[in-house]
Design an enzyme around this catalytic site. Structure first.
Site, mmCIF file in Angstrom:
data_model
loop_
_atom_site.group_PDB
_atom_site.id
_atom_site.type_symbol
_atom_site.label_atom_id
_atom_site.label_comp_id
_atom_site.label_asym_id
_atom_site.label_seq_id
_atom_site.Cartn_x
_atom_site.Cartn_y
_atom_site.Cartn_z
ATOM 1 N N GLU A 245 0.780 -1.077 0.334
ATOM 2 C CA GLU A 245 -0.143 -0.198 0.165
ATOM 3 C C GLU A 245 0.860 1.363 0.202
ATOM 4 O OE1 GLU A 245 -3.157 0.109 3.403
ATOM 5 O OE2 GLU A 245 -3.603 -1.578 2.592
ATOM 6 N N GLU B 259 -5.742 -8.476 0.562
ATOM 7 C CA GLU B 259 -6.121 -8.287 1.627
ATOM 8 C C GLU B 259 -7.871 -7.675 1.638
ATOM 9 O OE1 GLU B 259 -4.644 -4.464 4.566
ATOM 10 O OE2 GLU B 259 -2.484 -5.738 3.813
HETATM 11 O O1 IFM Z 1 -4.724 -3.422 9.284
HETATM 12 C C1 IFM Z 1 -3.975 -2.766 7.761
HETATM 13 C C2 IFM Z 1 -3.159 -3.388 7.716
HETATM 14 O O2 IFM Z 1 -2.237 -3.331 7.982
HETATM 15 C C3 IFM Z 1 -2.957 -2.798 5.662
HETATM 16 N N1 IFM Z 1 -4.216 -2.428 4.596
HETATM 17 C C4 IFM Z 1 -5.580 -2.087 5.524
HETATM 18 C C5 IFM Z 1 -5.398 -2.834 7.043
HETATM 19 C C6 IFM Z 1 -7.152 -2.255 7.504
HETATM 20 O O3 IFM Z 1 -6.618 -0.945 7.968
#
Ligand code: IFM
Length: 469
Positions: free
Chosen positions: A178, A361
């Site tokens: 990210e 994710e």
């Molecule tokens: O916990 C975070 C993760 O570290 C990165 N992506 C989003 C998740 C939820 O906020």
């Protein structure tokens, strides 16, 4: 009684390639969010250690000094991952645990990740390793962090050393997790470490992050890595009016949230809309940078959580208008599964060179409690089901998706939200460090068991068909 209620079930679309065991189901964590032990065995401070020390930066003044104590409990955590039946595990290496300030490797750090990789492989679980999940060593921040072009080269050094020492057991590498969050939240709004606020900072940091990705790719490949990619968070964007200014706001929001990262990677240039969004900010591009950034990858990791409904801000930008009467998580994020399908189909159309996709994710935070030994997180089960359905639709529409990783394996340190947001499939009691699989974990476990049985039955049937009479 709660313990007589059946665990809610999860299912996959009939005929979907997700039934095939080659499609990977995994869960993820990141080093800073779970490990704790922030000053043990030679680990040096990272920017989040410093940031967490700022009054008011983290909810309830929480710190990640212990987090899930995974540094000590890694063995049980990995065994739990195996019990739940996952094919793959997404973890990150803590840069400041693995490398010393002088750039040499820290043997204790290598030994820690060595043991983790061995145990994952002993269970037949594929390790997906992220190099940079937001935890820049503080000594690099002291030299300018991502505003210093040299940091991109240091990421490449990290990639080289990590893959040289541990790469023989890593299934897939991720250079950055990210970069949008590192650039915008860390340097644009100041909500994340290192806490700088300014559009020009964000644009500069993004360029150096992506350059670091571009430099890390060949370093990983030189050490034999065969699956190399990057992970980006994306947002579904909508407007609830047809006003031309609001439709233009949709384009600007897409440029900001999604194309700022994806266009350089797959088109070799930044979206033009950025210049109208932030007229005073220019990425510090040098000759050759964009070719490095746009080098082919083996996969792209997509993190999807929510949609933003936007409108024109009346000037040259957009504002997040939100929507009333939609389902939200405790984090306040809208639950909008169709957005996962729409962004994937949109990216496959916009980027003909898009490599295979992993959903790296997807998940939600909820207010989970252990009652009589059980965690009823019914909203999360429904969330997962609807996102798997949406993913099935994207696959049917032709998007090449190879894996789905739930975020997160267990409740953990949720950055500025501290421990107030529980994203885990597994509940963590931070006083006792007890782990309790939530209903969502049990539902995934049952689904994965069924998938294995079906594929075993199929393999058995085809073996029987081939067997001599
Ligand atoms: O916990 C975070 C993760 O570290 C990165 N992506 C989003 C998740 C939820 O906020």
């Amino acid at each position: 009684m709660t313990d007589t209620l059946p665990t809610p079930a999860l299912d996959l679309p009939p005929g979907s390639p997700m039934w095939n065991p080659d499609f990977l189901f995994g869960a993820g964590t990141s080093a800073y969010q779970v490990e704790g032990a922030v000053s043990e065995d030679g680990r040096t401070p990272c920017i989040w250690d410093t940031f967490a020390g700022r009054p008011g930066a983290i909810r309830d003044g929480a710190s990640a000094a212990i987090a899930c104590d995974h540094y000590r409990r890694w063995q049980d955590d990995i065994d739990l991952l195996a019990t739940l039946g996952f094919d793959a595990y997404r973890l990150s290496f803590a840069w400041s645990r693995l490398l010393r300030e002088d750039g040499s490797v820290n043997p204790a750090g290598v030994a820690f990740y060595d043991r983790i990789l061995d145990r994952l492989l002993a269970h037949g679980i594929k390790p997906f390793v992220t190099l940079y999940h937001w935890d820049l060593p503080q000594h690099l921040q002291d030299r300018g962090g991502w505003l210093n072009r040299d940091t991109a080269h240091r990421l490449a050094d990290f990639a080289d050393l990590a893959s040289r020492h541990l790469g023989d057991r890593v299934h897939a590498w991720t250079t950055l997790n990210e970069p949008w969050c590192s650039a915008w939240l860390g340097h644009g709004t100041g909500l994340h470490a290192p806490g700088l606020a300014g559009e020009a900072y964000a644009v500069e940091a993004m360029h150096h992050l992506l350059l670091g990705h571009g430099l890390a790719l060949p370093a990983l490949r030189a050490n034999g890595a065969r699956q190399v990619g990057i992970v980006t968070n994306v947002t579904a964007i909508s407007a609830d009016t047809q006003r031309p200014a609001d439709l233009q706001a949709v384009d600007l929001a897409r440029a900001c949230y999604n194309h700022w990262v994806l266009d350089p990677l797959f088109k070799g240039h930044y979206p033009e809309a950025l210049a109208s969004l932030w007229p005073a900010a220019r990425p510090p591009i040098r000759e050759g940078d964009m070719a490095l950034i746009a080098a082919p990858m083996d996969y792209i990791g997509i993190n999807y959580y929510f949609r933003a409904n936007v409108r024109s801000d009346g000037e040259h930008g957009f504002a997040d208008k939100g929507l009333d009467r939609v389902e939200r998580t405790v984090m306040g994020w809208e639950v909008y599964p169709a957005g996962l399908r729409d962004v994937l189909i949109g990216f496959a159309g916009r980027y003909p060179n898009l490599p295979p996709v992993h959903i790296t994710e997807n998940g939600m935070s909820s207010d989970d409690h252990v009652i009589d030994g059980r965690v009823d997180d019914e909203q999360r089960v429904r969330y997962l089901q609807r996102h798997l359905d949406a993913l099935g639709q994207a696959i049917r529409a032709g998007v090449d998706v190879r894996g789905y990783f739930a975020w997160s394996l267990m409740d953990n340190f949720e950055w500025t939200e501290g421990y107030a947001q529980r994203f885990g499939l597994v509940h963590v009691d931070y006083d006792t460090q007890a782990r309790v699989p939530k209903d969502s974990a049990l539902a995934l476990q049952a689904l994965l068991r069924r998938r294995r049985e079906l594929s075993g039955a199929r393999t058995g049937a085809s073996r029987a068909a081939r067997a001599p009479a």
